[in-house]
Motif scaffolding. Structure first.
Motif, PDB file in Angstrom:
ATOM      1  N   MET A  68       0.830  -1.204   0.000  1.00 58.05           N
ATOM      2  CA  MET A  68       0.000   0.000   0.000  1.00 58.05           C
ATOM      3  C   MET A  68       0.867   1.257   0.000  1.00 58.05           C
ATOM      4  SD  MET A  68      -3.081   1.053  -0.122  1.00 58.05           S
ATOM      5  CE  MET A  68      -3.875   2.632  -0.036  1.00 58.05           C
TER       6      MET A  68
ATOM      7  N   SER B 263       2.110   2.070  -3.430  1.00 59.08           N
ATOM      8  CA  SER B 263       1.041   2.631  -4.255  1.00 59.08           C
ATOM      9  C   SER B 263       0.820   4.109  -3.939  1.00 59.08           C
ATOM     10  CB  SER B 263      -0.260   1.851  -4.034  1.00 59.08           C
ATOM     11  OG  SER B 263      -1.323   2.416  -4.778  1.00 59.08           O
ATOM     12  N   LEU B 264       0.849   4.459  -2.648  1.00 61.02           N
ATOM     13  CA  LEU B 264       0.652   5.853  -2.245  1.00 61.02           C
ATOM     14  C   LEU B 264       1.800   6.730  -2.732  1.00 61.02           C
ATOM     15  CD1 LEU B 264      -0.694   5.453   1.415  1.00 61.02           C
ATOM     16  CD2 LEU B 264      -1.983   6.104  -0.630  1.00 61.02           C
TER      17      LEU B 264
ATOM     18  N   VAL C 226      -6.011   1.543  -6.476  1.00 60.02           N
ATOM     19  CA  VAL C 226      -6.605   0.724  -5.417  1.00 60.02           C
ATOM     20  C   VAL C 226      -6.028  -0.687  -5.506  1.00 60.02           C
ATOM     21  CG1 VAL C 226      -8.737  -0.348  -4.593  1.00 60.02           C
ATOM     22  CG2 VAL C 226      -8.729   2.059  -5.264  1.00 60.02           C
TER      23      VAL C 226
ATOM     24  N   SER D 277      -6.775  -5.648  -0.020  1.00 56.92           N
ATOM     25  CA  SER D 277      -6.143  -4.813   1.000  1.00 56.92           C
ATOM     26  C   SER D 277      -7.249  -4.176   1.828  1.00 56.92           C
ATOM     27  CB  SER D 277      -5.255  -3.765   0.329  1.00 56.92           C
ATOM     28  OG  SER D 277      -4.571  -2.980   1.284  1.00 56.92           O
ATOM     29  N   TYR D 278      -7.127  -2.893   2.148  1.00 62.76           N
ATOM     30  CA  TYR D 278      -8.183  -2.188   2.847  1.00 62.76           C
ATOM     31  C   TYR D 278      -9.423  -2.105   1.946  1.00 62.76           C
ATOM     32  CZ  TYR D 278      -4.350  -0.640   5.872  1.00 62.76           C
ATOM     33  OH  TYR D 278      -3.267  -0.600   6.704  1.00 62.76           O
TER      34      TYR D 278
ATOM     35  N   ASP E 128     -12.197  -0.749  -0.476  1.00 64.75           N
ATOM     36  CA  ASP E 128     -11.955   0.190  -1.574  1.00 64.75           C
ATOM     37  C   ASP E 128     -12.240   1.639  -1.176  1.00 64.75           C
ATOM     38  OD1 ASP E 128     -11.297  -1.996  -3.022  1.00 64.75           O
ATOM     39  OD2 ASP E 128     -12.968  -1.894  -4.437  1.00 64.75           O
TER      40      ASP E 128
ATOM     41  N   GLN F 219      -9.412   3.119   0.775  1.00 65.12           N
ATOM     42  CA  GLN F 219      -8.270   3.409  -0.085  1.00 65.12           C
ATOM     43  C   GLN F 219      -8.527   4.651  -0.944  1.00 65.12           C
ATOM     44  OE1 GLN F 219      -6.043   0.156  -1.975  1.00 65.12           O
ATOM     45  NE2 GLN F 219      -7.553  -1.276  -1.133  1.00 65.12           N
TER      46      GLN F 219
ATOM     47  N   MET G 298      -7.901   7.589   1.188  1.00 68.67           N
ATOM     48  CA  MET G 298      -6.465   7.740   1.416  1.00 68.67           C
ATOM     49  C   MET G 298      -5.795   8.369   0.194  1.00 68.67           C
ATOM     50  SD  MET G 298      -5.661   4.087   3.317  1.00 68.67           S
ATOM     51  CE  MET G 298      -3.900   4.361   3.410  1.00 68.67           C
ATOM     52  N   LEU G 299      -6.145   7.879  -0.984  1.00 75.26           N
ATOM     53  CA  LEU G 299      -5.578   8.430  -2.213  1.00 75.26           C
ATOM     54  C   LEU G 299      -6.029   9.867  -2.420  1.00 75.26           C
ATOM     55  CD1 LEU G 299      -6.146   5.300  -4.488  1.00 75.26           C
ATOM     56  CD2 LEU G 299      -3.918   6.214  -3.791  1.00 75.26           C
TER      57      LEU G 299
END
Length: 205
Positions: A1, A4-5, A137, A141-142, A144, A147, A150-151
């Motif tokens: 994750m 990705s961030l 995404v 994981s977490y 959707d 996420q 978060m994004l």
């Protein structure tokens, strides 16, 4: 994750630095009136992104995307609002007051609200988020929607820092042109062109 961030943050930085209606507007306002004006506009623009992120996270963006009449209505409302702002600038005095000390809290609040309204009345921002955010995404994981938020938070943080930097640098440049008799009329018409350009961008894209 985390990977990705980081990747998303880098992509966001490139987008924020690329010439576009938002950062051009922040730039022109900061040069014309001072950094605090640009910061107020930028804060409003990014605040509007909270709504767009929520729309994508909760699935409403699909409704907007799949209903042409709703998308067209939002486009028309946004274009009319921006043309109204351009008209108000056209009717105003060409003189520009420089300097942060002359910036009232009322005018800052007004510009903050303009930034929010500009952002919310641009349906392309929601559709852009709909196209961009899900690409980062991660499956299994977490949830959707978490996420997506978060994004969206990363997008807003990186964009806000970029816009603030533009505002501060442009505000510094304004101190060198306070005495220019030609600058105020030029900036007045530049702001009008920016508003009309954003309106055309919203309506025809």
């Amino acid at each position: 994750m985390i990977e990705s961030l980081v990747s998303f943050a880098f992509a966001t930085l490139l987008l924020a630095l690329s010439p576009g209606p938002d950062n051009i507007f922040v730039l022109t306002q900061s040069v014309a009136r001072g950094a605090r004006y640009g910061i107020a506009i930028a804060s409003g623009l990014i605040t509007g992104c909270i709504v767009h992120t929520s729309v994508v996270a909760l699935g409403f963006a699909v409704i907007i995307r799949d209903n042409d009449w709703l998308l067209l209505t939002i486009k028309i409302a946004g274009a009319i609002y921006l043309l109204y702002l351009a008209y108000k600038i056209f009717k105003s005095d060409a003189r520009i007051e420089f300097g942060d000390s002359r910036t009232s809290s009322q005018s800052l609040w007004k510009l903050y609200k303009i930034g929010i309204t500009m952002n919310l009345l641009n349906p392309k921002v929601t559709l852009f988020f709909l196209a961009l955010l899900p690409q980062f995404v991660i499956a299994n994981s977490y949830p959707d929607w978490i996420q997506i938020y978060m994004l969206g938070g990363v997008f807003m943080f990186v964009s806000l820092l970029t816009f603030y930097t533009i505002a501060l640098l442009a505000g510094k440049a304004a101190s060198f042109i306070k005495s220019s008799s030609w600058f105020a009329p030029v900036m007045k018409w530049m702001q009008i062109v920016v508003f009309i350009g954003i309106a055309i961008f919203i309506f025809f894209n």
